[in-house]
Design a protein around this motif. Sequence first.
Motif, PDB file in Angstrom:
ATOM      1  N   GLN A 388      45.769  42.953  40.784  1.00  0.00           N
ATOM      2  CA  GLN A 388      45.165  42.460  42.026  1.00  0.00           C
ATOM      3  C   GLN A 388      44.163  41.348  41.731  1.00  0.00           C
ATOM      4  N   LEU A 391      45.990  38.180  40.973  1.00  0.00           N
ATOM      5  CA  LEU A 391      46.581  37.567  42.158  1.00  0.00           C
ATOM      6  C   LEU A 391      45.504  36.951  43.052  1.00  0.00           C
ATOM      7  N   ARG A 392      44.353  37.626  43.136  1.00  0.00           N
ATOM      8  CA  ARG A 392      43.256  37.069  43.928  1.00  0.00           C
ATOM      9  C   ARG A 392      42.780  35.750  43.320  1.00  0.00           C
ATOM     10  N   GLN A 395      45.096  33.061  44.136  1.00  0.00           N
ATOM     11  CA  GLN A 395      44.962  32.673  45.525  1.00  0.00           C
ATOM     12  C   GLN A 395      43.718  31.819  45.774  1.00  0.00           C
ATOM     13  N   MET A 396      42.616  32.234  45.190  1.00  0.00           N
ATOM     14  CA  MET A 396      41.359  31.564  45.500  1.00  0.00           C
ATOM     15  C   MET A 396      41.073  30.404  44.566  1.00  0.00           C
ATOM     16  N   ARG A 397      41.511  30.522  43.321  1.00  0.00           N
ATOM     17  CA  ARG A 397      41.123  29.508  42.343  1.00  0.00           C
ATOM     18  C   ARG A 397      42.295  28.667  41.856  1.00  0.00           C
ATOM     19  N   GLY A 403      36.324  34.153  35.701  1.00  0.00           N
ATOM     20  CA  GLY A 403      35.177  34.858  35.156  1.00  0.00           C
ATOM     21  C   GLY A 403      34.907  34.491  33.728  1.00  0.00           C
ATOM     22  N   SER A 406      36.978  32.390  31.279  1.00  0.00           N
ATOM     23  CA  SER A 406      37.207  30.972  31.467  1.00  0.00           C
ATOM     24  C   SER A 406      35.895  30.270  31.746  1.00  0.00           C
ATOM     25  N   LEU A 407      35.277  29.762  30.698  1.00  0.00           N
ATOM     26  CA  LEU A 407      34.037  29.027  30.891  1.00  0.00           C
ATOM     27  C   LEU A 407      34.336  27.552  31.095  1.00  0.00           C
ATOM     28  N   ARG A 408      35.621  27.272  31.219  1.00  0.00           N
ATOM     29  CA  ARG A 408      36.023  25.889  31.403  1.00  0.00           C
ATOM     30  C   ARG A 408      36.483  25.683  32.835  1.00  0.00           C
ATOM     31  N   LEU A 409      36.495  24.440  33.225  1.00  0.00           N
ATOM     32  CA  LEU A 409      37.098  24.083  34.494  1.00  0.00           C
ATOM     33  C   LEU A 409      38.407  23.396  34.185  1.00  0.00           C
ATOM     34  N   ARG A 410      39.240  23.427  35.208  1.00  0.00           N
ATOM     35  CA  ARG A 410      40.597  22.931  35.074  1.00  0.00           C
ATOM     36  C   ARG A 410      40.741  21.592  34.331  1.00  0.00           C
ATOM     37  N   ASP A 412      38.455  20.025  32.478  1.00  0.00           N
ATOM     38  CA  ASP A 412      37.518  19.803  31.370  1.00  0.00           C
ATOM     39  C   ASP A 412      38.163  19.272  30.110  1.00  0.00           C
TER      40      ASP A 412
ATOM     41  N   ASP B  12      32.826  28.127  43.735  1.00  0.00           N
ATOM     42  CA  ASP B  12      33.216  29.345  43.022  1.00  0.00           C
ATOM     43  C   ASP B  12      32.055  29.940  42.225  1.00  0.00           C
ATOM     44  N   GLU B  14      32.070  32.089  40.082  1.00  0.00           N
ATOM     45  CA  GLU B  14      32.447  32.423  38.706  1.00  0.00           C
ATOM     46  C   GLU B  14      32.190  31.258  37.746  1.00  0.00           C
ATOM     47  N   PRO B  16      30.304  28.880  35.404  1.00  0.00           N
ATOM     48  CA  PRO B  16      29.050  29.062  34.671  1.00  0.00           C
ATOM     49  C   PRO B  16      27.963  28.101  35.187  1.00  0.00           C
ATOM     50  N   LYS B  19      27.442  24.363  34.330  1.00  0.00           N
ATOM     51  CA  LYS B  19      28.353  23.330  34.819  1.00  0.00           C
ATOM     52  C   LYS B  19      27.786  22.592  36.031  1.00  0.00           C
ATOM     53  N   PRO B  36      37.015  25.150  42.679  1.00  0.00           N
ATOM     54  CA  PRO B  36      37.704  25.543  43.901  1.00  0.00           C
ATOM     55  C   PRO B  36      36.718  26.114  44.920  1.00  0.00           C
ATOM     56  N   VAL B  38      35.601  28.669  47.522  1.00  0.00           N
ATOM     57  CA  VAL B  38      36.042  30.044  47.801  1.00  0.00           C
ATOM     58  C   VAL B  38      35.190  30.618  48.928  1.00  0.00           C
ATOM     59  N   LEU B 191      44.034  42.400  49.274  1.00  0.00           N
ATOM     60  CA  LEU B 191      44.821  41.221  48.898  1.00  0.00           C
ATOM     61  C   LEU B 191      45.716  40.932  50.094  1.00  0.00           C
TER      62      LEU B 191
END
Lengths: 669, 264
Positions: A388, A391-392, A395-397, A403, A406-410, A412, B12, B14, B16, B19, B36, B38, B191
């Motif tokens: 879940q 999947l969330r 959906q959201m990110r 969390g 992933s201390l990176r952004l897409r 980066d 978001d 989440e 850090p 950033k 993103p 949210v 969900l």
Amino acid sequence: MASREVFWNISYGYLVYLLALVSIGIWLYGFYQRYRVWRLGRPDERSKEIGKRIGIFFRHIIVDVFAHRKFLRQPFSGIMHLTIFWGFIILLLASAVDAISYYSGFHLRGSIYLWFSLISDLGGFLILAGILMAAFRRYLWKPKSLNSVLDDGILLTSITAIIITGYMIEGLRQAATEIKPHPDWAVWSPGGWVFAKIFIDLSEGVLRSWHKFLWWFHSILTIGIILYSGLAFSKLQHVIVSPLNIFFRSLGPLAAPSPIDIEKAEILGVGEIKDFTWKQLLDLDACTNCGRCEDACPAWATSKPLSPRKLVQDLKGHMLKLYPNPVQSNENSSSLIGEGPTEAEIWACTTCAACQEACPVYVEHILKIIDLRRHLVLAQNKMPESAQLMLRNMQMRGHPWAGAQSLRLRGDWTTNLDLKVLAEGDQISTLLWVGCTGALVDRNVEVTLSLTRVLKAAGVDFAVLGEGETCCGDPARRAGYEFQFQLMAEQNIEIFKTHHIQEIITSCPHCYNIIKNEYPKYGGQFKVIHYTQLLWDLLKQGKLNLLNEIHSTLTYHDPCYLGRYNGIYSEPRQILKMIPKATLKEMKRSREKSFCCGGGGGHMWIEKQPGTQKISQKRIEEAIKTEVDTVVTSCPYCLQMFEESIENKDSLKAKDLVEMVELSLKKSS
Amino acid sequence: MHTIVCVKQVPDPEIPPAKFKIDPVAKKVIPPPGVPPVISVYDERAVEAACRLKDKHKGKITVISVGSEKSTDVVRHAISMGADDGYVLQDEAFENLDSFGTAYVLGKAIQKIGGYDLILCGRQAADWGAGQVGSILGEILGLPVITFACDIQAEDKKLKVKRILKDGFEVVEAPMPALVTVSSEIGLPRLPAGMALMLARRKQIPIWKAKDIGADLSELDRSKAHTEITEIFIPTRETKCEMISGATPAEVATNLVSKLAKMI
């Protein structure tokens, strides 16, 4: 001239054919009952391109049935089945020749007759040998994946009895008519000859009456087995149902789920046995419980609750419980999940397709599991918490990672690189699609960077989407969350089209598979290449040269979605073989038989069942046994999984293939 | 039963903190590119609470959000979870509002929608965490306000709400209509199942401007703001690690206890 009288000592022999006709009629009735059960399933288009289907079917008959390609991967049971199969073919042909010669008056004579006798006897011998192996395997050796039921015992005993009595009948006839006047003929029927030697001293009257009795016993037993098989729908039915199943096998991409039509869909996934398609129900009857899938299954090998064999048999059991022979309409809806397979079993699958690769009769396990997941997720909102969460996040990110992982952004990873990052309005023909893991997880970003350096060194003109790239939708689709996948597919296809992208290079085999094989159903037709294919082309064209020596013993781990799903086995190996001084060794299970890393089907994010071994750990044990210093792969999930499972990083390293290429590329100064 | 849920779109959480960038002159937070948008986590729980009430009592859920076009995404998300309608309140005049301004805009929109039994808000926003809009909105609308709800039950025009306290729970009742702010203890949001996801994607989300809801622009003037940001900064966090030594495990433990005792 050597010959024998067909129906010697037998009056009313034609009755056998009449009885056989009746029993075949009853058998057909039993078969029809099963046909009615299959018809309860939902429609599935499997008759298009019938010419192509027939062509493929005949190839399967030759390769998979006559030559036993898949069976022989397990030598003992393969040879066992091969001998029984060919034994029966010989005896069926021999019986047909007997019948024809009796009714046409054309008799086999001389050396042709003698050879015919020998070959017929050989048929029986092959069956006996196979049956002996089968009985030994089933009742003494007892491999874990073999489950014995009463039907197995009935079949083994009665077939043995049929063959032995066949030899005895032959021996009784020889003792009465042949062994004394023509001992040289008798030896051409060695099975009968043995019994003729035993019975040689009996009087003709005794021989004749024994012969008559055993002849009828033998015939009626044979007919009885046909009857039994038709009425009880015994495993023996596989001689018809399995080829039928192979005929109707899926010809499209491996385990590509069918789209759900949002406007029209009345049911979401499979919650009842009737929600399966007719082909999926046929699959259940085609399964002979042989256990090859279970032997190949990574979930089962690491003590997870799933066995593909048991799953199919449980579904079959549920189907038989609801619709026993003869079929009566059963309007009671009965919840399949729980009464059939459990939720834990359904979630344990990594969709690695080892089961389907192993199955000699082309049972399609994975789509059944995905259909069951669809029901759980879409209709019941039931799934493991970790699924879940994944999947969330999607959906959201827009990606499954979140969390602390992933201390990176897409985008980066593209920082301070001289890369073409597509902005609105830009057009480019070749896109490098890096995938979520390659963009977000540190270890995999190293691989992505290495790939961009190698592509640049080869002069490939490409662009990336950077922060504009979202997930391909694979984890959602394999977890049954179909609509999320559909949204992502539609969105990505639109992005590709607005940038006029024609060619997509992918780093991740999961992205590769879904964009190449599953996007076309949503209007996205693109040329998709995995980077291993591209690198092999560049090496062949001389645009890349591997000059650096790497003194290393490597093994290559086939990612499931590159190998079994897309047949890419040779390019990665060819590339690795070009690295000077590197030695490539194969693990015990490689290529088609490769053992999953445990990351597919959403399992990169779904927590493993407590108290069970990690699948990747099992694979790493295999790599260690192969005595290599580096396990090379070409999938971000596999790399991640191996990095987590290698305890002693001094003795074994996990590398992506492109990293090896880059190491060998740099000219040492 | 008609519930209106107020939701906010936030960067978001989440991501850090390192950033983020700060514009010290404009006193604004600059989120990194590619973050993103949210739905604020508490607001999502408020939607969940509304959905649970709808599961039980039927009725209708309307979602509203003050923000930009991006806010349509969070409204859609709420619709895919089970809300029926959604509106985005977007106007130049709505930018940089404080809690009072935001509550004023929401109040105007709610009055326009009308016919509600319950207003739900998150206990606070996941970005600024002021936790004021809900209470001010209740005041504007003249409704009973219950904060920090972890369970909401409705029975014939009466609400029974379990509130989170520092050391336990409190159950209070209020007549409907009322305003309740929802805390995360209410439980995981669902969900979005099945087709709701696709249907929400196609749903038209009307955008209301100041004039659509009859907002008085003078009320939204910055000079009338009740709060002012005096300073904004990213806190620096330091971690020090000290290994506690000792000859035996018991001694290590004793040393640790004496260290901790000094710190308290």
